[in-house]
Design an enzyme around this catalytic site. Structure first.
Site, PDB file in Angstrom:
ATOM      1  N   THR A  49       0.878  -1.175   0.000  1.00 20.33           N
ATOM      2  CA  THR A  49       0.000   0.000   0.000  1.00 20.33           C
ATOM      3  C   THR A  49       0.914   1.224   0.000  1.00 20.33           C
ATOM      4  O   THR A  49       2.142   1.078  -0.018  1.00 20.33           O
ATOM      5  CB  THR A  49      -0.884   0.032   1.263  1.00 20.33           C
ATOM      6  OG1 THR A  49      -0.041   0.307   2.391  1.00 20.33           O
ATOM      7  CG2 THR A  49      -1.582  -1.293   1.488  1.00 20.33           C
ATOM      8  N   CYS A  50       0.315   2.424   0.065  1.00 15.37           N
ATOM      9  CA  CYS A  50       1.183   3.600   0.066  1.00 15.37           C
ATOM     10  C   CYS A  50       1.981   3.711   1.360  1.00 15.37           C
ATOM     11  O   CYS A  50       2.964   4.430   1.436  1.00 15.37           O
ATOM     12  CB  CYS A  50       0.364   4.856  -0.184  1.00 15.37           C
ATOM     13  SG  CYS A  50      -1.022   5.015   0.920  1.00 15.37           S
ATOM     14  N   SER A 108      -1.887   1.565  11.302  1.00 13.63           N
ATOM     15  CA  SER A 108      -2.038   2.546  10.215  1.00 13.63           C
ATOM     16  C   SER A 108      -1.625   3.941  10.653  1.00 13.63           C
ATOM     17  O   SER A 108      -1.574   4.242  11.848  1.00 13.63           O
ATOM     18  CB  SER A 108      -3.492   2.602   9.757  1.00 13.63           C
ATOM     19  OG  SER A 108      -3.847   1.387   9.171  1.00 13.63           O
ATOM     20  N   GLU A 113      -8.646   3.743  10.353  1.00 15.61           N
ATOM     21  CA  GLU A 113      -9.084   3.933   8.960  1.00 15.61           C
ATOM     22  C   GLU A 113      -9.529   2.583   8.366  1.00 15.61           C
ATOM     23  O   GLU A 113      -8.994   1.531   8.731  1.00 15.61           O
ATOM     24  CB  GLU A 113      -7.970   4.565   8.125  1.00 15.61           C
ATOM     25  CG  GLU A 113      -6.649   3.823   8.165  1.00 15.61           C
ATOM     26  CD  GLU A 113      -6.323   3.140   6.871  1.00 15.61           C
ATOM     27  OE1 GLU A 113      -7.192   3.110   5.999  1.00 15.61           O
ATOM     28  OE2 GLU A 113      -5.207   2.614   6.759  1.00 15.61           O
TER      29      GLU A 113
END
Lengths: 465, 262
Positions: A49-50, A108, A113
């Site tokens: 993921t980013c 996260s 989130e």
């Protein structure tokens, strides 16, 4: 059988390093497939993921597996520039816990989130399509999804909003069942209002009107956002027609006045109107908050709500961590049962093989085949009786959760899984370290050293490079 | 002897109220809540069938049986309304109301203290009791929606905290309008059938019961008229739903209490 995780995240590496080690979502399956082609890796999954790139694998030998994953991350995904401390390794329980924490968004950047769970599911689906996951990772991911779901439903983690834009969207949800047919008015063109507007559109709002001092700017923004532009002169009519108004114009004094708006609101017959004033100075006269059916929120209100949201999420951390610990124990019980079953199967097979070999060796050369078979049966029975108490004990211990130590001891004592004549990796020191939980004095270079990550496992397995 | 199914239905309503009150927001709890309420409604319906099989049968015209019908209809109307509006969060109050009516009916049936209504038995008394009870139940749901609306509105106006445990204002408004449009015609038919019954019984038309029924019906004309003529919704409608039901409850229960005392 061990579970390994090697990766880097926003906690260990800066953005430019994460960029160099990112794997495109469409490539995750292929990368996982490539990993399982290595003899050291049985099952693999790639999560990118980013904020993180992580390789999760099920391996037979944790040292060889870790070395392979490390090499893969450093040289095949990355360009070999990753420094110690910028990536981490997790083994067995710590790896399981890490996966659960990631899926539940405890790891996260924005606590609570919801996006990360979808990304983990995507990674799992890609690996399943590439047939790089087997029973162990399948079970691990199913437990991770369950754990994340429990965290959301039982602790409320993620219920409260922590950004001003998201609070605006949540407020709209307090007033309206659905935003599908609601009219949204954007006054001005501040970045925060645009962010809130995107949130409203994601929630289903389709009808958009843009009002701006500059008609050209209003037209351009309306075209960009798929709405229509309206002149400033009709502002009060447009506000009265809207269901949600987002105001963020640069003003000296309020543009929306009670005297002008209140008479128009009578035509709404009780239909609620939400005005979110993100402007500074304020765009909307504060006296409008007293008007019935009009709900006015300014920056202070939204920031206070965002702070309350952040507090609410922080209070959910402790119960969420308890859920992670519970789910980890459940998974480890399953895993220990699995490894005990493997050991027992291998041990019985080894016993039978020895019995057969010895029966053949001691059978008189001139004996008839019946006598040889009887000798083999007797030897088989003797071996079975000898092994029986040990097998029973391992079965019992597997149910108690201490099975892995007994399984490991049996593997080492009977040299199960070794090729004849070879020595087990690590030998007695390795066994002692694994049984006691204390790490070996001289770890393999680049592996399992350094400080533990905050909030990570407490069993000594959870270390970062 | 009250059928055990009646007590069972009351118990299921109580459990639904407890579960709905504990964790209305979580999906498993919501599902359990719906199942309990559905179970209560089904068991309650079986109890009505058993009322008629008892010797002597329990007449629906008695006050206790009417309360039981109201409890059943409150729960049924709410379950029906879930198809139109996302209002599960007010379910705990609905379940509590259904429990209150059913438990009161159980006690009344056990004590056999209810007063039989005047006049001969027949179709009109049955129609009156069933229609009035159905209207009462639907208007009870409407008033709960109105109350929820006012509470939520107050919290949102205060800007101190959101109230995610309550449905959106729009959902509550829609539930109120749905229940009002169901309850008012039923109440009107109930009042009308009561008139016909009273005329048939040969007594005076202007008894306490009739006058109070007309007062309650008249109070409800205000929100209905405002809604029909101007599409009025929001806090004004919510207030009139709460006030209307308060008047209706005082009129009905007050008249019954006076009949029991006298």
């Amino acid at each position: 059988m061990s579970i390994l995780l090697v990766g880097l995240s926003h906690r260990s590496a800066p953005l430019e390093v994460r960029e160099r080690h990112a794997v495109a979502t469409s490539e995750c399956g292929a990368v996982a497939e490539k990993l399982v082609q290595s003899s050291e890796i049985d099952e693999a999954l790639v999560l990118s993921t980013c904020n993180r790139t992580e390789l999760i694998a099920s391996v037979r030998d944790s040292d060889l597996g870790a070395a392979r994953l490390r090499e893969f991350l450093l040289h095949e995904i990355g360009d070999g520039t990753l420094e110690p401390g910028q990536y981490y390794e997790r083994v067995d329980g710590a790896a399981v816990e890490h996966v659960f924490r990631v899926a539940g968004s405890l790891d996260s950047m924005v606590l609570g989130e919801a996006q990360i769970l979808g990304q983990v599911k995507q990674a799992y689906a890609a690996a399943a399509r590439a047939q790089s996951v087997g029973p162990v990772l399948h079970r691990l991911l199913q437990r991770a999804f369950r754990c994340a779901k429990r965290m959301r439903t039982e602790t409320g983690l993620g219920d409260a909003s922590v950004s001003v834009a998201r609070v605006g969207v949540q407020l709209a949800g307090e007033l309206f069942e659905s935003l599908a047919e609601k009219h949204v008015l954007l006054l001005g063109a501040g970045a925060m209002a645009e962010s809130a507007l995107h949130g409203l559109r994601d929630a289903g709002a389709t009808s958009l009107v843009v009002v701006n001092r500059s008609r050209e700017r209003a037209r351009a923004l309306a075209a960009q956002l798929g709405g229509r532009a309206a002149p400033l002169a009709t502002l009060h009519d447009e506000v009265a027609r809207s269901d949600v108004t987002l105001a963020s114009a640069q003003v000296v004094e309020p543009l929306v006045r009670r005297r002008s708006l209140e008479p128009l609101l009578r035509q709404r017959h009780g239909r609620p109107l939400l005005i979110i004033d993100l402007g500074l100075p304020r765009n909307v006269e504060s006296a409008l908050a007293e008007v019935e059916t009009l709900y006015l929120y300014d920056l202070d209100d939204l920031e206070a709500a965002a702070r309350r949201g952040a507090d609410a999420r922080r209070t959910a951390i402790a119960p969420a961590e308890r859920i992670v610990a519970q789910e980890r124990r459940t998974f480890e019980r399953w895993q220990s049962g699995l490894s005990a079953a493997e050991v027992l199967r291998d041990l019985v097979a080894r016993g039978r093989e020895i019995a057969r070999t010895e029966a053949q060796r001691f059978a008189p050369p001139d004996a008839e085949s019946e006598g040889e078979r009887a000798l083999e049966r007797a030897t088989q029975a003797a071996v079975a009786k000898l092994l029986h108490p040990a097998l029973e004990r391992v079965r019992e211990e597997a149910e108690e959760g201490t099975g892995p130590y007994y399984s490991l001891a049996l593997r080492e004592l009977f040299r199960i899984g070794e090729r004849p004549g070879s020595r087990p990796a690590g030998g007695e020191a390795d066994l002692a370290s694994r049984v006691s939980g204390i790490p070996r004095a001289e770890p393999v270079a680049g592996s399992r050293g350094g400080a533990a990550e905050p909030g990570a496992g407490k069993d000594g397995e959870d270390r970062e490079d | 002897m009250t059928p055990w199914t009646h007590h069972g239905a009351a118990l299921l309503y109580l459990l639904a109220a407890v579960i709905g009150g504990r964790k209305a927001a979580t999906r498993p709890a919501s599902r359990s809540f719906e199942w309990l309420l559905c179970g209560g409604v089904a068991l309650h319906a079986i109890a009505f069938v058993r009322f008629h099989r008892l010797d002597p049968p329990i007449s629906l015209e008695s006050t206790a049986a009417a309360l039981s019908v109201i409890g059943w209809l409150v729960a049924s109307t709410f379950l029906l309304s879930l198809r139109f509006a996302k209002t599960l969060a007010v379910g705990r109050f609905v379940a509590a109301s259904a429990f209150g009516f059913t438990a009161a009916a159980s006690i009344g049936l056990h004590l056999r203290s209810s007063v039989a209504l005047p006049g001969p038995a027949g179709a009109w008394p049955h129609a009156h009791v069933l229609l009035a009870a159905a209207g009462f139940a639907a208007l009870a749901v409407a008033s709960l929606a109105g109350l929820g609306y006012l509470v939520k509105e107050r919290l949102l106006k205060a800007r101190r905290r959101a109230a995610p445990e309550l449905p959106s204002l729009e959902s509550l408004d829609r539930l109120g309008v749905f229940a009002l449009s169901l309850g008012f015609p039923l109440l009107t038919l109930g009042v009308f059938s009561g008139f016909v019954w009273a005329l048939g019984a040969g007594g005076s038309l202007w008894t306490r019961h009739v006058v109070m029924s007309l007062v309650a019906w008249g109070v409800y004309c205000v929100p209905v008229g405002a809604r029909l003529l101007r599409g009025q919704g929001g806090p004004r409608l919510a207030r009139s739903l709460v006030v209307g039901f308060a008047v209706l409850a005082v009129c009905y229960l007050g008249t019954r209490a006076l009949e029991l005392v006298s």
